[in-house]
Design an enzyme around this catalytic site. Structure first.
Site: not given
Length: 405
Positions: A124, A149, A161, A213, A215, A239, A265, A286, A315, A319, A342, A405
């Site tokens: 990212h 990305r 975002y 992305d 999102h 994405e 994802e 994803r 994905h 996290d 990713e 989101w």
């Protein structure tokens, strides 16, 4: 002699961010590690595992991986969803880890062996404006990444975002007792995004793979407009242009642009994503190796995609723990239609708890020959980092309504 599961424990630790880890031990003393982190809902999946799944595991044969998956999925009336599937995924990863360690081989050898030597990865980059984004891009290119990305701020919106409003790296989950709020306006975004992508393409040249992305923020016709406007940029993918619950809506986007589309994802089973694949509405699927039920199930999703020329691209944000990342890479070596991985990276503190065997160089990850998934977990170190409440942000449009989101 058959190995049976003798104990299973759920460990919550927070070395820089929260992780939920499953430890399974067999009658031969082999330890398998699984990840069950659901960002912002960690305690829910930890309870599901500890209170409902772990009691079902004790005494089961550890090498019956597929049977255990089918048992945990089909014997419960309440199926699917991120909490259930992440819990099943954690068990699945731990059992594959045990199987590999018991046989003394990395998991990818059990999946048929390697079909490639290394795994293409992207990371990212972020900036509050284009100048700051270019600095982030330069930093990642210098580090060796060749697929990136790109996300930037939107003039007229304070927090959006993919961008840290204080500058620097973006971490979605923030330590907070309440969910942070971001801004959104699709019209402002659509005025900004094409020019940003054009400028970054000119900045990096034609050979760097660029990804972006959205999102889930646009309507189908807005997404179609964006796709048409940026075809000449040559994105590797665009994405999550719309919320994907209604899988038919991507047909409209596909009719109006040849930009490769990625989605998946937030989906957790093959039944959630099959229509994307069967209608060839996307180019990359994803689903996360842990959130979608582990290696046993994601292999089936990717195999279905392979029939239609769709590539797997799991994905891989900060996290999901290094356990899931290792599992993704094990699959990446063995899965023919694996497209890209990713890699957002991890907090420095995470290295105190997780030890990994994968290495990065020149835009690719490589795996060693460590048996199982190739990740060790330090339980004593984990005790130093207690759980702290953290929430993903949410977005409101300028009129006050909640956005996707």
């Amino acid at each position: 002699m058959t190995q049976r599961i003798t104990s299973a424990d759920v460990i919550i630790t927070s070395p820089g961010r929260n992780y939920v880890t499953l430890k399974i031990v067999t009658s031969d003393g082999v330890v398998g590690w699984g990840d069950a982190t659901v960002n912002g809902r960690e305690l829910a999946v930890a309870s599901y595992l500890a209170d409902h799944v772990v009691p079902l595991l004790i005494g089961r044969e550890a090498d019956r991986i597929e049977d255990t998956w089918q048992f945990l999925y089909r014997s419960a009336y309440w199926r699917r969803g991120p909490v259930t599937m992440a819990a099943i995924g954690a068990v699945d990863l731990a059992l594959w880890d045990i199987k590999g360690k018991s046989l003394g081989v990395p998991v990818y050898q059990l999946l048929g062996g390697a079909v490639r030597d290394r795994i293409l990865t992207y990371t990212h980059t972020t900036g509050r404006d284009i100048a700051e984004l270019k600095e982030s891009v330069a930093e990642k290119l210098e580090a060796g990444f060749r697929a990136i990305r790109v996300q930037s701020g939107v003039p007229g919106l304070n927090r959006v975002y993919g961008v840290n409003d204080r500058g620097g790296a973006y971490e979605p989950a923030q330590r907070s007792a309440v969910a942070p709020e971001e801004d959104w306006d699709s019209d402002l975004y659509l005025k900004t995004a094409p020019a940003m992508l054009e400028e970054i393409r000119a900045h990096v040249g034609p050979d760097i793979k660029l990804l972006h992305d959205v999102h889930h923020r646009l309507t189908p016709i807005q997404a179609a407009r964006l796709g048409k406007a940026i075809e000449h940029v040559g994105l590797f993918w665009l994405e999550d242009v719309t919320p994907g619950e209604n899988q038919e809506i991507l047909h409209l986007v596909r009719q109006h642009t040849t930009v490769p589309l990625a989605i998946g994802e937030v989906f957790n089973t093959i039944w959630d994503v099959k229509d994307f694949i069967l209608t060839q509405s996307i180019d990359f699927i994803r689903t996360c190796v842990m959130h979608a039920g582990g290696l046993s199930h994601v292999r089936k999703i990717f195999d279905l995609g392979d029939l239609y020329g769709i590539q797997g691209a799991p994905h891989g944000p900060s996290d999901v723990s290094p356990i899931t990342m290792a599992a993704s890479m094990q699959l990446g070596l063995a899965q023919r239609n694996f497209g890209i991985q990713e890699y957002m990276g991890y907090p420095d503190l995470a290295k105190d708890v997780f030890t990994t065997s994968y290495t990065f160089a020149d835009g690719y990850f490589t795996l060693g020959d460590a048996p199982g998934l190739g990740v060790d977990f330090d339980e004593e170190a984990a005790k130093k980092y207690p759980y702290e409440a953290a929430y993903l942000p949410y977005a409101r449009r300028l009129d006050g309504t909640v956005a996707d989101w």
